[in-house]
Structures are given as structure tokens and as C-alpha cells.
Motif scaffolding. Structure first.
Motif, mmCIF file in Angstrom:
data_model
loop_
_atom_site.group_PDB
_atom_site.id
_atom_site.type_symbol
_atom_site.label_atom_id
_atom_site.label_comp_id
_atom_site.label_asym_id
_atom_site.label_seq_id
_atom_site.Cartn_x
_atom_site.Cartn_y
_atom_site.Cartn_z
ATOM 1 N N LEU A 21 16.340 30.679 36.432
ATOM 2 C CA LEU A 21 17.570 31.242 36.742
ATOM 3 C C LEU A 21 18.032 29.160 36.925
ATOM 4 C CD1 LEU A 21 16.460 33.882 39.501
ATOM 5 C CD2 LEU A 21 18.496 33.530 37.613
ATOM 6 N N GLU A 22 16.852 28.145 37.515
ATOM 7 C CA GLU A 22 17.175 27.041 37.800
ATOM 8 C C GLU A 22 17.691 26.659 36.474
ATOM 9 O OE1 GLU A 22 15.033 22.578 39.127
ATOM 10 O OE2 GLU A 22 13.610 24.656 38.168
ATOM 11 N N ARG A 23 17.809 27.087 35.296
ATOM 12 C CA ARG A 23 18.108 26.504 33.809
ATOM 13 C C ARG A 23 19.701 26.546 33.368
ATOM 14 N NH1 ARG A 23 13.845 27.447 29.316
ATOM 15 N NH2 ARG A 23 13.188 29.246 30.935
ATOM 16 N N SER A 24 19.226 28.717 34.063
ATOM 17 C CA SER A 24 21.048 28.259 34.374
ATOM 18 C C SER A 24 21.704 28.283 35.109
ATOM 19 C CB SER A 24 20.759 30.290 34.418
ATOM 20 O OG SER A 24 21.981 30.958 34.388
ATOM 21 N N THR A 25 21.258 27.664 36.629
ATOM 22 C CA THR A 25 22.256 26.849 37.345
ATOM 23 C C THR A 25 22.937 25.589 36.416
ATOM 24 O OG1 THR A 25 20.305 25.930 38.237
ATOM 25 C CG2 THR A 25 21.067 28.228 39.232
ATOM 26 N N LEU A 26 21.584 24.514 35.631
ATOM 27 C CA LEU A 26 22.019 23.555 35.166
ATOM 28 C C LEU A 26 23.409 23.558 34.390
ATOM 29 C CD1 LEU A 26 18.429 22.249 35.192
ATOM 30 C CD2 LEU A 26 20.088 21.823 36.450
ATOM 31 N N LEU A 27 22.854 25.042 33.673
ATOM 32 C CA LEU A 27 23.977 25.147 32.435
ATOM 33 C C LEU A 27 25.162 25.286 32.964
ATOM 34 C CD1 LEU A 27 21.301 26.623 29.818
ATOM 35 C CD2 LEU A 27 22.445 24.787 29.301
ATOM 36 N N ILE A 28 25.429 26.920 34.069
ATOM 37 C CA ILE A 28 26.905 26.292 34.706
ATOM 38 C C ILE A 28 27.839 25.681 35.336
ATOM 39 C CG2 ILE A 28 26.094 28.513 36.415
ATOM 40 C CD1 ILE A 28 28.737 28.976 34.354
ATOM 41 N N THR A 29 26.453 25.035 35.670
ATOM 42 C CA THR A 29 27.282 23.857 36.563
ATOM 43 C C THR A 29 27.505 22.888 35.808
ATOM 44 O OG1 THR A 29 25.558 24.408 38.524
ATOM 45 C CG2 THR A 29 26.663 21.820 38.410
ATOM 46 N N SER A 30 27.310 22.549 34.798
ATOM 47 C CA SER A 30 28.161 21.972 33.808
ATOM 48 C C SER A 30 29.082 22.062 33.310
ATOM 49 C CB SER A 30 26.752 21.466 32.563
ATOM 50 O OG SER A 30 27.496 20.797 30.920
ATOM 51 N N ILE A 31 29.425 23.502 33.129
ATOM 52 C CA ILE A 31 30.158 24.200 32.745
ATOM 53 C C ILE A 31 31.872 24.498 33.965
ATOM 54 C CG2 ILE A 31 31.793 26.417 31.615
ATOM 55 C CD1 ILE A 31 28.607 27.203 30.440
ATOM 56 N N THR A 32 31.202 24.687 34.826
ATOM 57 C CA THR A 32 32.646 24.725 35.649
ATOM 58 C C THR A 32 32.917 22.910 35.711
ATOM 59 O OG1 THR A 32 30.658 24.851 37.647
ATOM 60 C CG2 THR A 32 31.101 26.626 36.971
ATOM 61 N N GLU A 33 32.196 22.300 35.799
ATOM 62 C CA GLU A 33 31.992 20.630 35.861
ATOM 63 C C GLU A 33 33.315 20.050 35.049
ATOM 64 O OE1 GLU A 33 28.828 18.064 36.536
ATOM 65 O OE2 GLU A 33 28.739 19.347 39.403
ATOM 66 N N SER A 34 33.091 20.499 33.892
ATOM 67 C CA SER A 34 33.788 20.193 32.838
ATOM 68 C C SER A 34 35.205 20.885 32.594
ATOM 69 C CB SER A 34 33.182 20.310 31.971
ATOM 70 O OG SER A 34 32.880 21.716 31.115
ATOM 71 N N ASP A 35 35.360 22.064 33.753
ATOM 72 C CA ASP A 35 36.666 23.101 33.634
ATOM 73 C C ASP A 35 36.901 23.068 35.464
ATOM 74 O OD1 ASP A 35 39.150 23.789 33.466
ATOM 75 O OD2 ASP A 35 38.756 25.342 32.121
ATOM 76 N N PRO A 36 37.206 22.319 35.700
ATOM 77 C CA PRO A 36 36.761 22.950 37.487
ATOM 78 C C PRO A 36 38.186 24.389 37.658
ATOM 79 C CG PRO A 36 37.203 20.965 37.367
ATOM 80 C CD PRO A 36 37.385 21.162 36.258
ATOM 81 N N SER A 37 39.159 24.357 36.596
ATOM 82 C CA SER A 37 40.129 26.266 36.591
ATOM 83 C C SER A 37 39.221 27.238 35.973
ATOM 84 C CB SER A 37 41.386 25.104 36.770
ATOM 85 O OG SER A 37 41.114 25.035 34.768
ATOM 86 N N ASP A 38 38.437 27.345 35.631
ATOM 87 C CA ASP A 38 37.697 28.429 34.889
ATOM 88 C C ASP A 38 37.102 29.150 35.917
ATOM 89 O OD1 ASP A 38 36.280 30.393 33.144
ATOM 90 O OD2 ASP A 38 35.614 28.397 32.314
ATOM 91 N N LEU A 39 37.780 30.309 36.444
ATOM 92 C CA LEU A 39 37.734 30.749 37.354
ATOM 93 C C LEU A 39 36.852 31.953 37.082
ATOM 94 C CD1 LEU A 39 40.960 31.871 39.250
ATOM 95 C CD2 LEU A 39 39.097 30.706 39.859
ATOM 96 N N ASP A 40 36.039 32.309 35.945
ATOM 97 C CA ASP A 40 35.343 33.262 35.715
ATOM 98 C C ASP A 40 34.121 32.144 35.125
ATOM 99 O OD1 ASP A 40 36.804 35.462 34.900
ATOM 100 O OD2 ASP A 40 37.204 34.674 32.608
ATOM 101 N N ALA A 41 34.032 31.066 34.841
ATOM 102 C CA ALA A 41 32.816 30.477 35.344
ATOM 103 C C ALA A 41 32.231 30.106 36.534
ATOM 104 C CB ALA A 41 32.810 28.875 34.593
ATOM 105 N N MET A 42 33.758 30.215 37.173
ATOM 106 C CA MET A 42 33.310 29.964 38.740
ATOM 107 C C MET A 42 32.404 31.203 39.144
ATOM 108 S SD MET A 42 35.185 27.414 40.862
ATOM 109 C CE MET A 42 37.037 27.129 40.001
ATOM 110 N N ARG A 43 32.603 32.000 38.626
ATOM 111 C CA ARG A 43 32.525 33.443 38.917
ATOM 112 C C ARG A 43 30.567 33.384 39.324
ATOM 113 N NH1 ARG A 43 37.545 35.342 37.641
ATOM 114 N NH2 ARG A 43 38.920 35.750 39.721
#
Length: 86
Positions: A21-43
């Protein structure tokens, strides 16, 4: 990684679950930082951070669990703000 972490957590292997899960947080955080308007990624980020927090709580690591829960809440707040235009 998130699903693997959930599976490991359900089987009681909280240490391995936490790692996945820690590795998963790193990946999803990277995605949300690259596109802060992506609501699906933020969910997804909110869910992953919540899952990571639960794993840390199961490992009796309250400080880490609290920090992860706070990150999940921040994502949820951003989702609401962007959804309502606030």
C-alpha cells in the motif's frame, strides 16, 4: 498494488500489506500531482491512503496511521471542493 495490499491485509499479513500500500500511495500521489484536476485519480488516492492508514493502524503504528488518514481526508476535501466549484 492497492488490491494486493487489501488482499494481504485481509489475510492478516499487515506488514506486507503496508509495504504494498505504501508503494501504491507513491504511485497514485505522483499521478494526482501530475494532473490535479483528475477527480478519478483523487478518489483513488483517497481510498489508497485510507487503506494504507488501516494497515498502519493494524500494525499498531498510530502516528503513521493518523498521517495517512489525514492525507485521505485532504484528497476527499479536494474532491468536494473541485466538484462543487468551491
Amino acid at each position: 498494488l492497492n488490491n494486493l495490499g487489501l488482499l494481504l491485509s485481509k489475510s492478516g499479513n499487515y506488514f506486507s500489506a503496508s509495504d504494498s500500500l505504501e508503494r501504491s500511495t507513491l504511485l497514485i500521489t505522483s499521478i494526482t500531482e501530475s494532473d490535479p484536476s483528475d477527480l478519478d485519480a483523487m478518489r483513488h488516492a483517497a481510498a489508497v491512503w485510507n487503506n494504507y492508514a488501516v494497515a498502519k493502524a493494524n500494525l499498531h503504528e498510530p502516528a503513521e496511521a493518523s498521517q495517512a488518514f489525514e492525507k485521505a481526508i485532504r484528497y476527499q476535501t479536494r474532491i468536494v471542493q473541485q466538484s462543487t466549484g468551491d
